[in-house]
Each structure stands twice: as structure tokens, then as C-alpha cells.
Scaffold this active site. Structure first.
Site, short mmCIF file in Angstrom:
data_model
loop_
_atom_site.label_atom_id
_atom_site.label_comp_id
_atom_site.label_asym_id
_atom_site.label_seq_id
_atom_site.Cartn_x
_atom_site.Cartn_y
_atom_site.Cartn_z
N LYS A 1 4.46 8.14 -4.85
CA LYS A 1 3.52 6.94 -5.20
C LYS A 1 3.27 6.46 -3.97
O LYS A 1 4.15 5.98 -2.91
CB LYS A 1 4.64 5.82 -5.88
CG LYS A 1 3.88 5.00 -6.78
CD LYS A 1 4.68 4.28 -7.78
CE LYS A 1 4.17 3.20 -8.67
NZ LYS A 1 5.12 2.50 -9.28
O1 G3P Z 1 5.45 -0.08 -11.43
C1 G3P Z 1 4.40 -0.93 -11.17
C2 G3P Z 1 4.13 -1.98 -12.12
O2 G3P Z 1 4.14 -1.71 -13.62
C3 G3P Z 1 4.73 -3.46 -12.12
O3 G3P Z 1 4.88 -4.22 -13.33
O4 G3P Z 1 5.59 -6.26 -14.12
O5 G3P Z 1 5.96 -5.95 -12.04
O6 G3P Z 1 3.82 -6.45 -12.48
P1 G3P Z 1 5.08 -5.89 -12.94
#
Ligand code: G3P
Length: 219
Positions: free
Chosen positions: A84
Site C-alpha cells: 500500500k
Molecule cells: O484503511 C483506510 C481507511 O479505510 C480508513 O478509514 O475510518 O480511518 O477514515 P477511516
């Protein structure tokens, strides 16, 4: 639609893998910190042994040279590691090189259709648009998914899969599926919400009660 779980918690991953519905895992530095894991590489190895699908492991550096070295370490952990990288010029440079060498790359922190176009041109296996974080700033996250799916559909030679990320609720998943997004990654709590409907609970309770009245046993 493929279902990935967005967590670095081994127990949560094991539980979801046991359902047979899990196609992959995404992690990020924040999730690794939250998990309390002290050895990132061992953690990724363990996850790759639980799930046969792609397991996203994110580089920590932000400059090209260091990201490239980290990527080489991460992809050597297991065949199903998807490296990633952030959606930056350096990140996409790493993406292009790794993709040309046959390594799966997940380009993360995508917030615009233009960024998604760049990731596809860099050969990314996955582009991760962050729906919830756009909603958080009063911008329609799902509209970005619709735009990217439409753009990618215009070009047969784009192989990049749209991986809906920053998913906060079941509607994000359902609406993205209607649009034809290939993959979604969500926290375990949101995936579990998909099972729930009050009419299912009510109907099941009635069936259990009525079955008792028959006085029979299937076993
Ligand atoms: O893995 C990346 C993403 O899904 C993060 O989500 O909830 O931290 O914005 P969030």
C-alpha cells in the site's frame, strides 16, 4: 463485490475469515498502532496465513527511495501481500515499478477522480477512495465512487479495481455495490451490521415458537 476487512486485529480477522465471506484484509499505520502489535512484519505474515486473498501492508516512509526499499521488504513477506502506497508522485512512482514487476499495489488516500486516474495509469491493482473522510468534510464520498467507476469503465485497459475505503456504515457498501465498485473494505462492526434486520429477528422468533408447537425434532 469482494469484501475486505479494515483491521490489523488478528482475532477479528480470524472471526471474519471463519464466515467464509472474507476476500482480503487492509491495514494502515493507524490500525497497526491500534492493534498494539510490536512487530509489523510478523503481524502481516500472520494475517497472510489466515487469509489467502490480498493483504494490504502500507509503507511508512514518504520519499521514493525509502518507500521503494520498504515495499521490497513488505512484498517478500508473502505472495498475497499488496503493497500500500500513498497517492503522491513518489508513491505512484513506486506503484508503477512494483506493478510492472507483478506485485499487487493498493494506492491509498485517494480523494479525487483525477488522483484515481493517475493510480490506474500507474498500474495499481487497487485504488482506495476514502468515502467516510469525504463525508466528514461535507463532500459526497459516494459521488467519488460513482465518478471513478464510470471513468475506469471507459477504458478497457485499466485493470485497477475500485476499493471503497473509509466505510462507516452499510449504506456506503450497498450504494457502492449498486455502482459496481469491485471491492469494499470496512471495519468488522460495519460488516456485521449487514447481517441485521429487525424483521429477520422477528420472523425467526416466530418460526422458533411455531416449531415448538409441532412437537417435532429434525435430529
Ligand atoms: O484503511 C483506510 C481507511 O479505510 C480508513 O478509514 O475510518 O480511518 O477514515 P477511516
Amino acid at each position: 463485490m469482494k469484501f475486505f476487512v479494515d483491521t490489523a486485529d488478528i482475532k477479528e480477522i480470524e472471526d471474519l475469515a471463519a464466515t467464509g465471506l472474507l476476500d482480503g484484509v487492509t491495514t494502515n499505520p493507524s490500525l497497526v498502532a491500534k492493534s498494539g502489535a510490536k512487530d509489523f512484519k510478523s503481524l502481516i505474515k500472520s494475517i497472510c496465513e489466515i487469509v489467502s486473498g490480498p493483504v494490504s501492508a502500507e509503507v511508512a516512509a514518504t520519499d521514493y527511495a525509502t518507500m521503494r526499499k520498504e515495499a521490497d521488504v513488505l512484498r517478500a513477506i508473502a505472495d498475497n501481500v499488496a503493497v500500500k502506497v500513498p497517492l503522491t508522485a513518489d508513491g505512484l512512482k513506486v506503484c508503477k515499478e512494483l506493478s510492472d514487476e507483478g506485485t499487487l499495489v493498493n494506492v491509498t488516500l485517494c480523494f479525487s477522480a483525477g488522483q484515481a486516474l493517475l493510480a490506474a495509469k500507474a498500474g495499481a491493482a487497487f485504488i482506495s477512495p476514502f468515502v467516510g473522510r469525504l463525508d466528514d468534510i461535507s463532500t459526497d464520498g459516494l459521488q467519488l465512487i460513482a465518478d471513478i467507476v464510470r471513468i475506469y469503465d471507459n477504458y478497457e485497459y485499466f485493470d485497477t479495481e475500485v476499493l471503497v475505503a473509509s466505510v462507516r456504515n452499510p449504506l456506503h457498501i450497498i450504494e457502492s455495490a449498486k455502482m459496481g465498485a469491485h471491492v469494499m473494505t470496512a471495519p468488522p462492526s460495519v460488516i456485521k451490521q449487514l447481517y441485521n434486520h429487525p424483521l429477520t429477528d422477528k420472523g425467526l422468533a416466530a418460526f422458533v415458537e411455531d416449531w415448538k408447537k409441532t412437537g417435532q425434532s429434525i435430529l
